[in-house]
Design a protein around this motif. Structure first.
Motif, PDB file in Angstrom:
ATOM      1  N   LYS A  84      20.747   5.931 -30.891  1.00 14.46           N
ATOM      2  CA  LYS A  84      19.359   5.518 -30.690  1.00 14.46           C
ATOM      3  C   LYS A  84      18.415   6.679 -30.976  1.00 14.46           C
ATOM      4  O   LYS A  84      17.361   6.518 -31.555  1.00 14.46           O
ATOM      5  CB  LYS A  84      19.160   5.038 -29.241  1.00 14.46           C
ATOM      6  N   ALA A  85      18.818   7.835 -30.557  1.00 19.58           N
ATOM      7  CA  ALA A  85      17.940   8.998 -30.722  1.00 19.58           C
ATOM      8  C   ALA A  85      17.888   9.451 -32.183  1.00 19.58           C
ATOM      9  O   ALA A  85      17.162  10.375 -32.512  1.00 19.58           O
ATOM     10  CB  ALA A  85      18.431  10.136 -29.826  1.00 19.58           C
ATOM     11  N   GLY A  86      18.656   8.815 -33.028  1.00 14.33           N
ATOM     12  CA  GLY A  86      18.630   9.186 -34.438  1.00 14.33           C
ATOM     13  C   GLY A  86      19.259  10.541 -34.699  1.00 14.33           C
ATOM     14  O   GLY A  86      19.039  11.161 -35.732  1.00 14.33           O
ATOM     15  N   LEU A  87      20.073  10.984 -33.743  1.00 12.03           N
ATOM     16  CA  LEU A  87      20.594  12.346 -33.842  1.00 12.03           C
ATOM     17  C   LEU A  87      21.726  12.481 -34.848  1.00 12.03           C
ATOM     18  O   LEU A  87      21.921  13.536 -35.428  1.00 12.03           O
ATOM     19  CB  LEU A  87      21.076  12.819 -32.469  1.00 12.03           C
ATOM     20  N   LEU A  88      22.470  11.377 -35.019  1.00 10.56           N
ATOM     21  CA  LEU A  88      23.587  11.466 -35.960  1.00 10.56           C
ATOM     22  C   LEU A  88      23.095  11.816 -37.361  1.00 10.56           C
ATOM     23  O   LEU A  88      23.758  12.525 -38.102  1.00 10.56           O
ATOM     24  CB  LEU A  88      24.347  10.141 -36.008  1.00 10.56           C
ATOM     25  N   GLU A  89      21.908  11.322 -37.696  1.00  5.53           N
ATOM     26  CA  GLU A  89      21.403  11.556 -39.050  1.00  5.53           C
ATOM     27  C   GLU A  89      20.900  12.973 -39.255  1.00  5.53           C
ATOM     28  O   GLU A  89      20.984  13.502 -40.349  1.00  5.53           O
ATOM     29  CB  GLU A  89      20.266  10.586 -39.391  1.00  5.53           C
ATOM     30  N   VAL A  90      20.334  13.575 -38.199  1.00  4.68           N
ATOM     31  CA  VAL A  90      19.770  14.912 -38.396  1.00  4.68           C
ATOM     32  C   VAL A  90      20.814  16.015 -38.235  1.00  4.68           C
ATOM     33  O   VAL A  90      20.611  17.127 -38.689  1.00  4.68           O
ATOM     34  CB  VAL A  90      18.557  15.204 -37.479  1.00  4.68           C
ATOM     35  N   ALA A  91      21.940  15.706 -37.588  1.00  2.00           N
ATOM     36  CA  ALA A  91      22.944  16.744 -37.354  1.00  2.00           C
ATOM     37  C   ALA A  91      23.640  17.137 -38.656  1.00  2.00           C
ATOM     38  O   ALA A  91      23.886  16.304 -39.522  1.00  2.00           O
ATOM     39  CB  ALA A  91      23.971  16.245 -36.343  1.00  2.00           C
TER      40      ALA A  91
END
Ligand code: GTP
Ligand code: MG
Lengths: 306, 136
Positions: A180-187
Protein backbone atom coordinates in the motif's frame (compact mmCIF):
# COMPACT_ATOMS: atom_id res chain seq x y z
CA UNK A 1 32.76 31.85 16.40
CA UNK A 2 34.14 32.09 12.84
CA UNK A 3 37.65 31.51 14.17
CA UNK A 4 36.37 28.45 15.99
CA UNK A 5 34.78 27.09 12.84
CA UNK A 6 38.01 27.62 10.93
CA UNK A 7 39.88 25.59 13.56
CA UNK A 8 37.30 22.84 13.42
CA UNK A 9 37.51 22.67 9.65
CA UNK A 10 41.28 22.52 9.79
CA UNK A 11 41.10 19.68 12.30
CA UNK A 12 38.52 17.94 10.12
CA UNK A 13 40.85 18.09 7.14
CA UNK A 14 43.47 16.41 9.31
CA UNK A 15 41.02 13.57 10.03
CA UNK A 16 40.19 14.53 13.61
CA UNK A 17 37.14 12.48 14.62
CA UNK A 18 36.07 14.94 17.31
CA UNK A 19 36.01 17.73 14.74
CA UNK A 20 33.87 15.53 12.50
CA UNK A 21 31.55 14.87 15.42
CA UNK A 22 31.24 18.57 16.26
CA UNK A 23 30.63 19.56 12.65
CA UNK A 24 27.92 16.91 12.36
CA UNK A 25 26.13 18.60 15.28
CA UNK A 26 26.43 22.05 13.71
CA UNK A 27 25.05 20.85 10.38
CA UNK A 28 22.28 18.84 12.07
CA UNK A 29 21.16 22.09 13.71
CA UNK A 30 21.07 23.68 10.28
CA UNK A 31 23.85 26.13 11.07
CA UNK A 32 26.55 27.37 8.68
CA UNK A 33 26.03 24.56 6.22
CA UNK A 34 27.43 26.38 3.16
CA UNK A 35 30.59 27.41 4.96
CA UNK A 36 31.12 23.92 6.33
CA UNK A 37 30.50 22.13 3.05
CA UNK A 38 32.91 24.43 1.30
CA UNK A 39 35.43 24.17 4.12
CA UNK A 40 35.64 20.39 4.30
CA UNK A 41 36.85 20.32 0.74
CA UNK A 42 36.24 18.02 -2.18
CA UNK A 43 35.55 14.36 -1.62
CA UNK A 44 38.33 12.20 -2.95
CA UNK A 45 35.99 9.37 -3.82
CA UNK A 46 32.20 9.19 -3.63
CA UNK A 47 30.91 6.97 -0.84
CA UNK A 48 28.28 4.32 -1.39
CA UNK A 49 25.25 5.56 0.56
CA UNK A 50 22.78 2.89 1.62
CA UNK A 51 19.56 3.50 3.53
CA UNK A 52 17.63 0.86 5.45
CA UNK A 53 13.93 1.34 5.94
CA UNK A 54 11.06 -0.78 7.22
CA UNK A 55 8.51 -0.83 10.03
CA UNK A 56 9.45 -0.51 13.67
CA UNK A 57 11.04 -3.67 15.05
CA UNK A 58 11.79 -5.23 11.66
CA UNK A 59 15.47 -5.29 12.64
CA UNK A 60 16.99 -2.25 10.91
CA UNK A 61 19.48 -1.48 13.67
CA UNK A 62 20.48 -5.11 14.06
CA UNK A 63 21.07 -5.49 10.33
CA UNK A 64 23.05 -2.25 10.19
CA UNK A 65 25.13 -3.53 13.09
CA UNK A 66 25.83 -6.80 11.31
CA UNK A 67 26.53 -4.95 8.08
CA UNK A 68 29.29 -3.01 9.81
CA UNK A 69 31.15 -6.28 10.37
CA UNK A 70 30.56 -7.45 6.82
CA UNK A 71 31.72 -4.15 5.30
CA UNK A 72 34.85 -4.12 7.46
CA UNK A 73 35.61 -7.66 6.32
CA UNK A 74 35.31 -6.41 2.76
CA UNK A 75 38.06 -3.95 3.65
CA UNK A 76 35.96 -0.78 3.55
CA UNK A 77 35.37 1.89 6.18
CA UNK A 78 31.82 2.67 7.23
CA UNK A 79 29.87 5.50 8.86
CA UNK A 80 26.35 5.14 10.23
CA UNK A 81 23.59 7.73 10.67
CA UNK A 82 20.87 6.25 12.85
CA UNK A 83 17.66 8.28 12.90
CA UNK A 84 15.04 8.09 15.62
CA UNK A 85 11.99 10.30 15.98
CA UNK A 86 12.05 13.55 17.88
CA UNK A 87 9.24 14.00 20.36
CA UNK A 88 6.92 16.66 18.93
CA UNK A 89 5.93 17.68 22.45
CA UNK A 90 9.25 18.17 24.18
CA UNK A 91 11.62 18.41 21.22
CA UNK A 92 13.69 15.74 22.96
CA UNK A 93 14.54 12.36 21.54
CA UNK A 94 15.41 8.90 22.70
CA UNK A 95 18.04 7.59 20.35
CA UNK A 96 18.15 3.86 20.95
CA UNK A 97 19.48 2.35 17.73
CA UNK A 98 23.11 2.56 18.60
CA UNK A 99 23.12 -0.08 21.29
CA UNK A 100 22.35 -2.76 18.71
CA UNK A 101 25.42 -1.80 16.73
CA UNK A 102 28.76 -2.78 18.11
CA UNK A 103 32.15 -2.00 16.73
CA UNK A 104 35.58 -2.67 18.11
CA UNK A 105 36.31 0.39 20.28
CA UNK A 106 39.68 0.94 18.63
CA UNK A 107 38.52 0.60 15.03
CA UNK A 108 38.82 3.96 13.28
CA UNK A 109 37.16 2.52 10.20
CA UNK A 110 33.77 2.82 11.89
CA UNK A 111 31.80 5.87 13.06
CA UNK A 112 28.26 5.68 14.43
CA UNK A 113 26.11 8.75 14.94
CA UNK A 114 22.54 8.98 16.27
CA UNK A 115 20.24 11.72 15.04
CA UNK A 116 16.86 13.06 16.04
CA UNK A 117 14.45 13.31 13.14
CA UNK A 118 11.91 16.07 13.53
CA UNK A 119 8.72 16.04 11.47
CA UNK A 120 8.89 17.29 7.93
CA UNK A 121 10.86 14.65 6.14
CA UNK A 122 9.39 12.12 8.49
CA UNK A 123 11.78 9.27 8.29
CA UNK A 124 15.01 11.23 8.38
CA UNK A 125 16.97 13.82 10.21
CA UNK A 126 17.05 17.22 8.56
CA UNK A 127 19.98 18.20 6.40
CA UNK A 128 20.75 14.56 5.67
CA UNK A 129 22.58 15.16 2.37
CA UNK A 130 24.93 17.61 4.06
CA UNK A 131 25.59 15.16 6.90
CA UNK A 132 26.33 12.43 4.38
CA UNK A 133 28.67 14.80 2.58
CA UNK A 134 30.67 15.30 5.79
CA UNK A 135 31.23 11.56 6.10
CA UNK A 136 32.10 11.37 2.44
CA UNK A 137 34.62 14.19 2.67
CA UNK A 138 36.12 12.57 5.76
CA UNK A 139 36.85 9.56 3.58
CA UNK A 140 34.36 6.88 4.55
CA UNK A 141 33.77 4.30 1.81
CA UNK A 142 30.24 3.40 2.86
CA UNK A 143 27.56 5.45 4.64
CA UNK A 144 24.65 3.54 6.18
CA UNK A 145 21.44 5.31 7.12
CA UNK A 146 18.76 3.89 9.37
CA UNK A 147 15.47 5.66 8.80
CA UNK A 148 12.86 6.14 11.50
CA UNK A 149 10.58 3.64 9.83
CA UNK A 150 8.79 2.98 6.60
CA UNK A 151 6.51 5.72 5.47
CA UNK A 152 5.99 8.62 3.19
CA UNK A 153 9.45 10.00 3.81
CA UNK A 154 10.98 7.14 1.89
CA UNK A 155 10.46 8.58 -1.55
CA UNK A 156 12.61 11.52 -0.43
CA UNK A 157 15.22 9.18 1.02
CA UNK A 158 15.52 7.44 -2.30
CA UNK A 159 16.75 10.58 -4.00
CA UNK A 160 19.42 11.15 -1.40
CA UNK A 161 20.98 7.70 -1.38
CA UNK A 162 22.50 5.27 -3.83
CA UNK A 163 20.67 2.21 -2.59
CA UNK A 164 17.42 2.06 -0.65
CA UNK A 165 16.89 -1.27 1.12
CA UNK A 166 13.41 -2.18 2.33
CA UNK A 167 13.18 -4.66 5.19
CA UNK A 168 10.19 -6.96 5.62
CA UNK A 169 9.72 -9.76 8.10
CA UNK A 170 7.63 -12.90 8.43
CA UNK A 171 4.27 -12.59 10.11
CA UNK A 172 3.65 -8.96 9.28
CA UNK A 173 0.10 -9.95 8.38
CA UNK A 174 -1.40 -10.85 5.07
CA UNK A 175 -2.51 -7.41 4.01
CA UNK A 176 0.90 -6.40 2.65
CA UNK A 177 1.09 -2.98 4.29
CA UNK A 178 4.26 -2.18 2.41
CA UNK A 179 2.54 -2.65 -0.88
CA UNK A 180 0.00 0.00 0.00
CA UNK A 181 2.78 2.37 0.87
CA UNK A 182 4.21 1.88 -2.60
CA UNK A 183 7.50 0.91 -1.04
CA UNK A 184 8.16 -2.14 -3.15
CA UNK A 185 8.49 0.07 -6.20
CA UNK A 186 10.90 2.59 -4.73
CA UNK A 187 13.19 0.05 -3.04
CA UNK A 188 16.43 -0.89 -4.82
CA UNK A 189 16.71 -4.12 -2.84
CA UNK A 190 14.20 -5.96 -0.68
CA UNK A 191 15.30 -7.94 2.33
CA UNK A 192 13.10 -10.59 3.89
CA UNK A 193 14.65 -10.17 7.32
CA UNK A 194 14.60 -12.56 10.28
CA UNK A 195 14.75 -15.38 7.76
CA UNK A 196 15.53 -17.71 10.67
CA UNK A 197 11.83 -17.45 11.61
CA UNK A 198 9.22 -19.55 9.88
CA UNK A 199 7.19 -17.87 7.19
CA UNK A 200 10.09 -16.15 5.43
CA UNK A 201 9.61 -18.18 2.25
CA UNK A 202 5.95 -17.28 2.16
CA UNK A 203 6.66 -13.54 2.42
CA UNK A 204 9.32 -13.88 -0.25
CA UNK A 205 6.85 -15.60 -2.57
CA UNK A 206 4.28 -12.86 -1.96
CA UNK A 207 6.81 -10.15 -2.68
CA UNK A 208 7.98 -11.81 -5.88
CA UNK A 209 4.39 -12.28 -7.01
CA UNK A 210 3.61 -8.62 -6.37
CA UNK A 211 6.76 -7.44 -8.09
CA UNK A 212 6.04 -9.55 -11.16
CA UNK A 213 2.82 -7.58 -11.70
CA UNK A 214 4.69 -4.32 -12.08
CA UNK A 215 6.12 -2.96 -15.28
CA UNK A 216 9.42 -1.51 -14.08
CA UNK A 217 12.68 -3.31 -13.36
CA UNK A 218 12.40 -5.77 -10.49
CA UNK A 219 14.49 -5.15 -7.37
CA UNK A 220 16.50 -8.10 -6.05
CA UNK A 221 14.83 -9.95 -3.15
CA UNK A 222 17.04 -11.62 -0.53
CA UNK A 223 16.40 -13.62 2.59
CA UNK A 224 18.66 -12.48 5.43
CA UNK A 225 18.96 -13.35 9.11
CA UNK A 226 20.97 -11.05 11.31
CA UNK A 227 20.66 -13.64 14.03
CA UNK A 228 22.39 -16.45 12.12
CA UNK A 229 24.25 -14.29 9.60
CA UNK A 230 22.68 -16.15 6.69
CA UNK A 231 22.39 -14.05 3.55
CA UNK A 232 24.50 -11.14 4.80
CA UNK A 233 27.41 -11.66 2.45
CA UNK A 234 25.01 -12.07 -0.47
CA UNK A 235 23.20 -8.88 0.52
CA UNK A 236 26.42 -6.88 0.44
CA UNK A 237 27.47 -8.44 -2.82
CA UNK A 238 24.15 -7.35 -4.29
CA UNK A 239 24.35 -3.84 -2.84
CA UNK A 240 27.89 -3.41 -4.13
CA UNK A 241 26.82 -4.43 -7.62
CA UNK A 242 24.04 -1.83 -7.87
CA UNK A 243 24.82 1.44 -9.67
CA UNK A 244 25.62 4.58 -7.67
CA UNK A 245 22.41 6.41 -8.43
CA UNK A 246 23.21 9.48 -6.36
CA UNK A 247 26.21 10.43 -8.44
CA UNK A 248 24.21 10.99 -11.59
CA UNK A 249 21.38 12.95 -9.96
CA UNK A 250 23.71 14.90 -7.76
CA UNK A 251 25.71 16.47 -10.54
CA UNK A 252 22.52 17.88 -12.05
CA UNK A 253 21.37 19.21 -8.71
CA UNK A 254 24.78 20.68 -7.98
CA UNK A 255 24.72 22.56 -11.25
CA UNK A 256 21.30 24.04 -10.55
CA UNK A 257 22.40 24.97 -7.06
CA UNK A 258 25.47 26.70 -8.42
CA UNK A 259 23.40 28.67 -10.92
CA UNK A 260 21.05 29.70 -8.14
CA UNK A 261 23.90 30.82 -5.91
CA UNK A 262 25.54 32.77 -8.72
CA UNK A 263 22.31 34.57 -9.45
CA UNK A 264 21.78 35.42 -5.80
CA UNK A 265 25.31 36.73 -5.51
CA UNK A 266 24.86 38.87 -8.61
CA UNK A 267 21.63 40.33 -7.32
CA UNK A 268 23.43 41.25 -4.13
CA UNK A 269 26.31 42.79 -6.07
CA UNK A 270 24.01 44.81 -8.30
CA UNK A 271 21.95 46.21 -5.46
CA UNK A 272 24.42 49.01 -4.73
CA UNK A 273 25.24 49.64 -8.38
CA UNK A 274 24.71 53.33 -9.36
CA UNK A 275 23.28 52.23 -12.68
CA UNK A 276 20.52 50.37 -10.88
CA UNK A 277 19.66 53.46 -8.83
CA UNK A 278 19.45 55.53 -12.06
CA UNK A 279 17.35 52.84 -13.67
CA UNK A 280 14.93 52.78 -10.74
CA UNK A 281 14.68 56.58 -10.73
CA UNK A 282 13.99 56.65 -14.48
CA UNK A 283 11.36 53.96 -14.10
CA UNK A 284 9.69 55.87 -11.27
CA UNK A 285 9.62 59.02 -13.42
CA UNK A 286 8.04 56.99 -16.20
CA UNK A 287 10.82 57.67 -18.72
CA UNK A 288 11.39 53.93 -19.17
CA UNK A 289 8.68 51.25 -19.21
CA UNK A 290 8.65 48.25 -16.86
CA UNK A 291 9.65 45.97 -19.74
CA UNK A 292 12.58 48.19 -20.64
CA UNK A 293 13.64 48.40 -16.99
CA UNK A 294 13.50 44.63 -16.57
CA UNK A 295 15.61 44.12 -19.71
CA UNK A 296 18.14 46.65 -18.46
CA UNK A 297 18.27 44.87 -15.11
CA UNK A 298 19.01 41.57 -16.86
CA UNK A 299 21.84 43.19 -18.80
CA UNK A 300 23.21 44.55 -15.56
CA UNK A 301 23.06 41.11 -13.90
CA UNK A 302 24.70 39.49 -16.91
CA UNK A 303 27.61 41.92 -16.96
CA UNK A 304 28.21 41.88 -13.22
CA UNK A 305 30.89 39.71 -11.71
CA UNK A 306 29.78 38.41 -8.38
CA UNK B 1 16.18 28.07 25.82
CA UNK B 2 14.51 27.58 22.45
CA UNK B 3 17.49 28.53 20.35
CA UNK B 4 20.16 26.97 22.53
CA UNK B 5 21.35 23.70 21.01
CA UNK B 6 19.71 20.58 22.41
CA UNK B 7 21.53 18.95 25.31
CA UNK B 8 22.91 15.57 24.26
CA UNK B 9 23.30 12.89 26.90
CA UNK B 10 24.84 9.44 26.49
CA UNK B 11 23.50 6.91 28.98
CA UNK B 12 25.34 3.66 29.44
CA UNK B 13 25.60 0.85 31.85
CA UNK B 14 29.07 -0.36 32.57
CA UNK B 15 29.97 -3.51 34.42
CA UNK B 16 28.41 -6.90 34.43
CA UNK B 17 24.98 -6.60 35.97
CA UNK B 18 22.08 -7.13 33.67
CA UNK B 19 19.03 -5.01 34.16
CA UNK B 20 18.35 -1.66 32.56
CA UNK B 21 14.96 -0.60 33.82
CA UNK B 22 16.32 2.31 35.85
CA UNK B 23 18.38 3.74 33.03
CA UNK B 24 15.45 3.53 30.63
CA UNK B 25 13.20 5.43 33.02
CA UNK B 26 15.83 8.15 33.30
CA UNK B 27 16.24 8.19 29.51
CA UNK B 28 12.54 8.83 29.03
CA UNK B 29 12.45 11.59 31.64
CA UNK B 30 15.35 13.39 29.97
CA UNK B 31 13.72 13.08 26.56
CA UNK B 32 10.49 14.51 27.94
CA UNK B 33 12.53 17.42 29.26
CA UNK B 34 13.67 18.15 25.69
CA UNK B 35 17.06 16.47 25.71
CA UNK B 36 18.51 14.13 23.13
CA UNK B 37 19.30 10.89 24.89
CA UNK B 38 21.56 8.32 23.30
CA UNK B 39 21.08 4.98 24.94
CA UNK B 40 24.36 3.14 24.50
CA UNK B 41 23.31 -0.07 26.19
CA UNK B 42 24.27 -2.62 28.76
CA UNK B 43 27.57 -4.24 29.65
CA UNK B 44 29.59 -1.50 28.05
CA UNK B 45 33.32 -1.32 28.46
CA UNK B 46 34.80 2.08 29.41
CA UNK B 47 36.42 2.19 25.95
CA UNK B 48 33.10 1.68 24.15
CA UNK B 49 31.40 4.29 26.32
CA UNK B 50 34.02 6.94 25.62
CA UNK B 51 33.87 6.17 21.95
CA UNK B 52 30.10 6.70 22.00
CA UNK B 53 30.54 10.05 23.76
CA UNK B 54 33.02 11.16 21.09
CA UNK B 55 30.94 10.05 18.11
CA UNK B 56 27.72 11.46 19.53
CA UNK B 57 29.20 14.85 20.47
CA UNK B 58 27.60 14.44 23.89
CA UNK B 59 27.55 17.14 26.56
CA UNK B 60 26.94 14.65 29.35
CA UNK B 61 27.69 11.05 30.12
CA UNK B 62 25.45 9.21 32.55
CA UNK B 63 26.96 6.01 33.88
CA UNK B 64 24.89 3.47 35.67
CA UNK B 65 26.70 0.97 37.88
CA UNK B 66 25.44 -1.58 40.30
CA UNK B 67 28.19 -4.08 40.30
CA UNK B 68 30.40 -2.52 42.95
CA UNK B 69 33.27 -2.01 40.54
CA UNK B 70 32.74 1.75 40.50
CA UNK B 71 36.11 2.59 42.03
CA UNK B 72 37.88 1.02 39.07
CA UNK B 73 35.38 1.67 36.26
CA UNK B 74 34.67 5.35 36.91
CA UNK B 75 38.32 6.45 37.12
CA UNK B 76 39.01 4.47 33.98
CA UNK B 77 36.22 6.27 32.09
CA UNK B 78 37.40 9.67 33.35
CA UNK B 79 40.96 8.92 32.31
CA UNK B 80 39.87 7.80 28.84
CA UNK B 81 37.70 10.91 28.42
CA UNK B 82 40.66 13.13 29.21
CA UNK B 83 42.86 11.13 26.89
CA UNK B 84 40.37 11.59 24.07
CA UNK B 85 40.12 15.36 24.52
CA UNK B 86 36.66 15.07 26.09
CA UNK B 87 37.31 16.72 29.44
CA UNK B 88 34.44 19.14 28.74
CA UNK B 89 31.91 16.32 29.04
CA UNK B 90 30.11 16.26 32.38
CA UNK B 91 30.00 12.85 34.04
CA UNK B 92 27.13 11.65 36.20
CA UNK B 93 27.08 8.40 38.11
CA UNK B 94 23.92 6.57 39.10
CA UNK B 95 23.63 3.50 41.23
CA UNK B 96 24.37 2.16 44.66
CA UNK B 97 27.55 3.92 45.72
CA UNK B 98 28.74 3.57 49.31
CA UNK B 99 28.59 6.89 51.19
CA UNK B 100 32.34 6.90 51.73
CA UNK B 101 33.17 6.68 48.04
CA UNK B 102 31.07 9.68 47.00
CA UNK B 103 33.63 12.36 47.93
CA UNK B 104 36.35 10.33 46.23
CA UNK B 105 34.39 10.14 42.99
CA UNK B 106 33.56 13.85 43.19
CA UNK B 107 37.21 14.62 43.64
CA UNK B 108 38.10 12.59 40.55
CA UNK B 109 35.80 14.83 38.53
CA UNK B 110 32.33 13.26 38.64
CA UNK B 111 29.83 16.12 38.47
CA UNK B 112 27.17 14.43 40.55
CA UNK B 113 26.24 11.07 42.01
CA UNK B 114 22.59 10.03 42.05
CA UNK B 115 21.75 7.32 44.55
CA UNK B 116 18.84 4.88 44.38
CA UNK B 117 16.42 7.29 46.08
CA UNK B 118 16.93 10.11 43.57
CA UNK B 119 13.78 11.53 42.00
CA UNK B 120 13.58 12.07 38.26
CA UNK B 121 12.90 15.83 38.54
CA UNK B 122 16.10 16.11 40.58
CA UNK B 123 18.16 14.69 37.72
CA UNK B 124 16.35 16.74 35.09
CA UNK B 125 16.71 19.98 37.03
CA UNK B 126 20.39 19.38 37.68
CA UNK B 127 21.12 18.83 34.00
CA UNK B 128 19.03 21.78 32.87
CA UNK B 129 20.63 24.18 35.32
CA UNK B 130 24.15 23.03 34.65
CA UNK B 131 23.66 22.93 30.87
CA UNK B 132 22.17 26.40 30.77
CA UNK B 133 25.14 27.78 32.66
CA UNK B 134 27.56 25.91 30.41
CA UNK B 135 29.04 23.09 32.40
CA UNK B 136 32.07 22.95 30.17
N1 GTP C 1 14.60 -13.81 14.92
C1 GTP C 1 15.29 -12.72 14.58
N2 GTP C 1 15.14 -11.60 15.33
C2 GTP C 1 15.84 -10.49 14.97
C3 GTP C 1 16.71 -10.50 13.85
N3 GTP C 1 17.24 -9.26 13.74
C4 GTP C 1 16.73 -8.52 14.75
N4 GTP C 1 15.88 -9.26 15.51
C5 GTP C 1 15.14 -8.78 16.69
O1 GTP C 1 14.16 -7.84 16.31
C6 GTP C 1 13.95 -6.87 17.34
C7 GTP C 1 14.03 -5.46 16.76
O2 GTP C 1 15.31 -5.22 16.25
P1 GTP C 1 15.85 -3.75 15.91
O3 GTP C 1 17.12 -3.94 15.19
O4 GTP C 1 15.84 -2.91 17.12
O5 GTP C 1 14.71 -3.24 14.94
P2 GTP C 1 14.53 -1.78 14.29
O6 GTP C 1 13.89 -1.97 12.98
O7 GTP C 1 15.83 -1.07 14.31
O8 GTP C 1 13.52 -1.09 15.29
P3 GTP C 1 13.21 0.49 15.41
O9 GTP C 1 14.49 1.25 15.34
O10 GTP C 1 12.54 0.60 16.74
O11 GTP C 1 12.27 0.83 14.29
C8 GTP C 1 15.01 -7.16 18.39
O12 GTP C 1 14.42 -7.83 19.45
C9 GTP C 1 16.01 -8.03 17.66
O13 GTP C 1 16.68 -8.92 18.52
C10 GTP C 1 16.85 -11.72 13.10
O14 GTP C 1 17.57 -11.84 12.10
N5 GTP C 1 16.09 -12.79 13.51
MG1 MG D 1 16.37 0.78 15.18
Amino acid sequence: MPAMLETLLERFRQRDRLALSRLLSTVARGERIEEILTGVGETAKPARVVAFTGSGGVGKSTLVGKSIETIRQRGQSVAVLACDPQSPLSGGALLGDRFRMTARPDDDGVFIRSLAAAGGHGALAEHLPALVHLFEAFGFDVVLIETVGAGQGDTVVREWVDVLVLLLQPETGDDLQWEKAGLLEVADAIVIHKADLSGAERVEAQVLATLSLGTGPVAPVLRVSSRTGAGLAELWQTIASLPLRRGRQKRGRDLLLLAQQTLTARFAAVEAHPELQQLLAAWERGTVTSTQAAAALFRLLRDTDS
Amino acid sequence: MADSPPVRVVLAKVGLDGHDRGIKVVARALRDAGMQVIYAGLWQTPEAVVRAVAEEDADWLGLSLLSGAHMTLVPRVLQLLRGAGLEHVGVLVGGIIPEGDIPKLREMGVARIFGPGTSLPEIVTFLQERSGAGHA
